[in-house]
Design a protein around this motif. Sequence first.
Motif, mmCIF file in Angstrom:
data_model
loop_
_atom_site.group_PDB
_atom_site.id
_atom_site.type_symbol
_atom_site.label_atom_id
_atom_site.label_comp_id
_atom_site.label_asym_id
_atom_site.label_seq_id
_atom_site.Cartn_x
_atom_site.Cartn_y
_atom_site.Cartn_z
ATOM 1 N N LYS B 699 17.492 37.306 -109.035
ATOM 2 C CA LYS B 699 17.786 37.964 -107.765
ATOM 3 C C LYS B 699 17.762 36.996 -106.582
ATOM 4 N N GLU B 700 16.979 35.925 -106.718
ATOM 5 C CA GLU B 700 16.930 34.998 -105.595
ATOM 6 C C GLU B 700 18.262 34.258 -105.424
ATOM 7 N N GLU B 701 19.099 34.315 -106.471
ATOM 8 C CA GLU B 701 20.410 33.675 -106.388
ATOM 9 C C GLU B 701 21.276 34.324 -105.311
ATOM 10 N N VAL B 702 21.093 35.615 -105.084
ATOM 11 C CA VAL B 702 21.935 36.338 -104.125
ATOM 12 C C VAL B 702 21.941 35.610 -102.792
ATOM 13 N N VAL B 703 20.752 35.229 -102.345
ATOM 14 C CA VAL B 703 20.632 34.596 -101.044
ATOM 15 C C VAL B 703 21.235 33.196 -101.049
ATOM 16 N N SER B 704 20.956 32.430 -102.090
ATOM 17 C CA SER B 704 21.460 31.061 -102.077
ATOM 18 C C SER B 704 22.985 31.057 -102.216
ATOM 19 N N VAL B 705 23.528 31.994 -102.991
ATOM 20 C CA VAL B 705 24.983 32.096 -103.105
ATOM 21 C C VAL B 705 25.594 32.434 -101.751
ATOM 22 N N VAL B 708 25.699 29.442 -99.504
ATOM 23 C CA VAL B 708 26.728 28.476 -99.865
ATOM 24 C C VAL B 708 28.116 29.032 -99.566
ATOM 25 N N LEU B 709 28.364 30.263 -99.979
ATOM 26 C CA LEU B 709 29.718 30.814 -99.880
ATOM 27 C C LEU B 709 30.131 31.085 -98.434
ATOM 28 N N TYR B 710 29.211 31.423 -97.589
ATOM 29 C CA TYR B 710 29.564 31.704 -96.202
ATOM 30 C C TYR B 710 29.351 30.490 -95.303
ATOM 31 N N GLY B 711 29.091 29.362 -95.941
ATOM 32 C CA GLY B 711 28.996 28.117 -95.188
ATOM 33 C C GLY B 711 27.815 28.048 -94.245
ATOM 34 N N PHE B 725 18.582 33.685 -85.625
ATOM 35 C CA PHE B 725 19.553 34.600 -86.207
ATOM 36 C C PHE B 725 20.993 34.237 -85.871
ATOM 37 N N SER B 726 21.182 33.516 -84.743
ATOM 38 C CA SER B 726 22.552 33.207 -84.351
ATOM 39 C C SER B 726 23.219 32.312 -85.399
ATOM 40 N N ARG B 727 22.404 31.506 -86.110
ATOM 41 C CA ARG B 727 22.978 30.635 -87.122
ATOM 42 C C ARG B 727 23.508 31.417 -88.310
ATOM 43 N N LEU B 728 23.109 32.675 -88.412
ATOM 44 C CA LEU B 728 23.555 33.493 -89.523
ATOM 45 C C LEU B 728 24.843 34.241 -89.202
ATOM 46 N N ALA B 729 25.412 33.952 -88.047
ATOM 47 C CA ALA B 729 26.621 34.652 -87.593
ATOM 48 C C ALA B 729 27.737 34.671 -88.642
ATOM 49 N N PRO B 730 27.969 33.582 -89.383
ATOM 50 C CA PRO B 730 29.047 33.623 -90.373
ATOM 51 C C PRO B 730 28.867 34.752 -91.389
ATOM 52 N N ILE B 731 27.601 35.056 -91.716
ATOM 53 C CA ILE B 731 27.365 36.165 -92.646
ATOM 54 C C ILE B 731 27.616 37.475 -91.924
ATOM 55 N N ALA B 732 27.060 37.574 -90.729
ATOM 56 C CA ALA B 732 27.182 38.812 -89.969
ATOM 57 C C ALA B 732 28.644 39.172 -89.751
#
Lengths: 51, 831, 73
Positions: B699-705, B708-711, B725-732
């Motif tokens: 399950k911890e793979e979900v986060v690492s994937v 990686v995938l969203y750069g 949190f602003s650094r997580l914008a690509p996911i958001a």
Amino acid sequence: MSPGTWIVGIVLLAILALVVRSLIKARKSGCGGSCAGCASESYCRDIRKKE
Amino acid sequence: MSVTIALVGNPNSGKTTLFNDLTGARQYVGNWPGVTVERKEGVLKHNKHVTLQDLPGVYSLSPYTEEEVITRDYLTGGSPAAIINIVDGCNIERNLYLTTQLLELGIPTVVAVNMMDVVQKCGDTIDFGKLSDALGTPVMPLSALKGDGAIAVADMAVELADKKRKRKDPHVFTGAVEHALAHIEEAITHRDNGDVHHHHAGGIVHEGTMVEPKNLRWFAVKLFERDEKVIASLKLDAKTAARIDEVVKECEAVLDDDAESIITDQRYRYIKELVGKAVYKKPRKDNLTTSDRIDRVVTNRWFGFPFFIAVMFLVYFISVTTVGAFVTDWTNDGLFGDGFFFLGRGKDAFEEAVEDYETALERQEAFIEEAKSSGLDPEAEDFLQQAKTLVAERPLEAEDGTVEGSERVTLAMYVDALASEEPEPSAFGPWVRGIPVAVEGWLENAGVATWLKQLITDGIIGGVGAVLGFVPQMFVLFFFLAILEDIGYMARVAFIMDRIFRRFGLSGKSFIPMLIGSGCSVPGIMASRTIENVRDRRMTIMTTSFIPCGAKIPIVALVAGALFGGSWWVAPTAYFVGVAAVIISGVILKKTRMFAGSTAPFVMELPAYHLPSPKNVLGSMWERGFSFIKRAGTIILQASVVLWFLKSYGVLDGRLQMVEDMDLSILAFLGNLIAPIFRPLGFGTWQSSVATTMGFVAKEEVVSVFGVLYGVGEGALDFVDASNFSRLAPIAAHFTALSGFSFLIFNLLCAPCFAAIGAIRREMNSAKWTLFAVGYLMVFAYVASFIIFQLGTLIQSGFSPIHLVAFALLFGLLFLIFRKNRYATSKEVVK
Amino acid sequence: MKTLRDVAVGQHCTVRKLHVEGAMRRRLMDMGLTKGTDIFVRKLAPLGDPMELTVRGYELSLRKEDAGKVEVE
């Protein structure tokens, strides 16, 4: 490819082959395949022999 | 010559301790074929010709539980040459009940009265001579915890096995019953000759006579009791069966009771009389033992719950946050990360240096930004000259990410900062490189090609390391659980919690697996073993993985950070959803045909507390923990290699080759194939699909994937830790709050990782049930996410036809929850 | 009919008859609840169920529902 690549690659392949073999063996021994890595592994082999 | 000796006794009689005493490390642990009852076999330490077979702890040899059937089949199957019957000296009356049944088997038996140290401490005395005479077999003192008498007992068992002398049966039953037994014995020995009779499960073929002479009494008693399993196995002809029935009915009429009760009753009467003669119990002052005193607090009406919560909190806190986390961090960041300082020496100085270096970098950055905004060119030759009077502002952040004032950065500070170098850990103390770093070094020196190097470091060490990283935490958790089990607290937990869990079709014993499951589902599922009732056990196995395990917490943290600004309510919601899923599933499942029937009886002994035995605790911890390590070395290793290949290779320019951009990888292609499935749930992108699929590996793979995938980089969680949190914008950007929540719900509730599915497979011991469990989890998660996402969009953006499906599912779910239980049996009838 | 579930905490009683059949009956008897056995009701669990009993010198826990099938005097 460099000799290093060959050597390391062959060692890795050998390890993987061993692991696959142990997984297949575990499956055959009737413990449902999940017993490589389970505590009953040695026991599985034991009953296999008796049968 | 090799002989096998069987070890039989009640649960909690000290069987495991004696077994460990006698066999040491030479033992096999496993399950009985076909059932998940543990099976242990070992060679005696002091006599290598003797194999000791540990049998399940049973109270009786009735035909009703798996353990009992296994025990009797094993014993009547003819393999043991002798039996060691271990008896709890503090609870001798009920323990001897099993003894009276064992003696009927006609196998040489030595009775070992355990816990003699406690018995003597209480001032009680046991007359071993009288007991031996009455039972017609040696009765010996034993103190397994201290190791006193263990070898003598084993030697006596070997001696008895050698001699095979005929033993006198104890006079357990009264005249009328003995009379009936004699008739039955006669009926089954003098039968029509000729045909061969097969005996079930034990696998022994009896020719000529129906039963072996030494087992005669056992079969007679069982036939008298109308034991269905024995009747079926003997395949009696109609005449003999009718004759036996007649004899039994006659006896029942005389004694005015049913046959089973007559036998049980007379056994206990016999024991009571025997114990009255041979055991002297010193009258106690206040009638309270130490165990009673402990229980007065531990299961107290008012203190019971707070005490229980405190214990659980402590166990969880120590294994997950303090000791466990410390070791896990070391394994993840040190051993399987960059490296670590041996014994931590130089660690503080190094960390300080790293902090200084980071400050220097930030100063540089701030100064250059300021210079750019005032029209200066930092690349210019005379930049230092030009920026002489420039003063930059650098915001100072507190630990929680809020800005706390600022710092003025002058040219002098900038020049200083330019000069600072990244600290080298080896300069600060005995630095040990982590495995990936060290291996990378070796591989580089060996001149290994880049792809192979990446396969080994990224793929194998990364994948296997992620799982091994959890091993220390597991060991700590197993250690504490083994202690709680060994001292006898687990039975009290079941006692306290039963009332709550029975409401939704589970038993008090289901709590322990779920509690452990909050650390990791695998040991949680394994802990379901303690539940004897098959139906309760299956239901517990199916629902345990709903409780968010340790590896799901990063998913929660990531979604909370990226989409909900790190709101405090997301994490508690995750646990709430998990608990709700358990309850809803319990209510739904108990109304299905598969789980139909009355609730299982809850007749449980609350064993006396005793000090934990280090051997037992460590042994149990090691046994359970080691299977994880083995798993990492086999299944996870294979999966890591395959996964690395899928994500690193793709078809580019018409041929298969390594790709930099993961969008072009085979993994992305596969992700796109399954993405449509998740579209109705709001996260039908290939990245989410891949992340979810990878979650089955761990399950911890979900986060690492995701990272990686969203750069965002591998360190997505570090941003969450730092509230950046602003650094997580690509996911958001790829999610709305609703679809993110739906993604979270699906990942929390869907089938667990392969390791846990493997555990389900093992504990269910049936492919069909495993499939059903996994299928149920997937469907449940899908329906839950579907309803949440679609009804959410209904509120946000109005009606569309798909919402009808959502409503249909919702009503279906509510129907399943609230429908009448068609299979509920009336209270009077218990199957 | 007075059953085990009606016995107050701290009271003794004696088993008269088991009003159950099959596995449950056998289980109760195997655990020592035979006719004439003395039972001491020690306490109730924090939520009022199950009960904790002393039978033949050891501690046994039993749900009230099941205790209701044990006739005592």
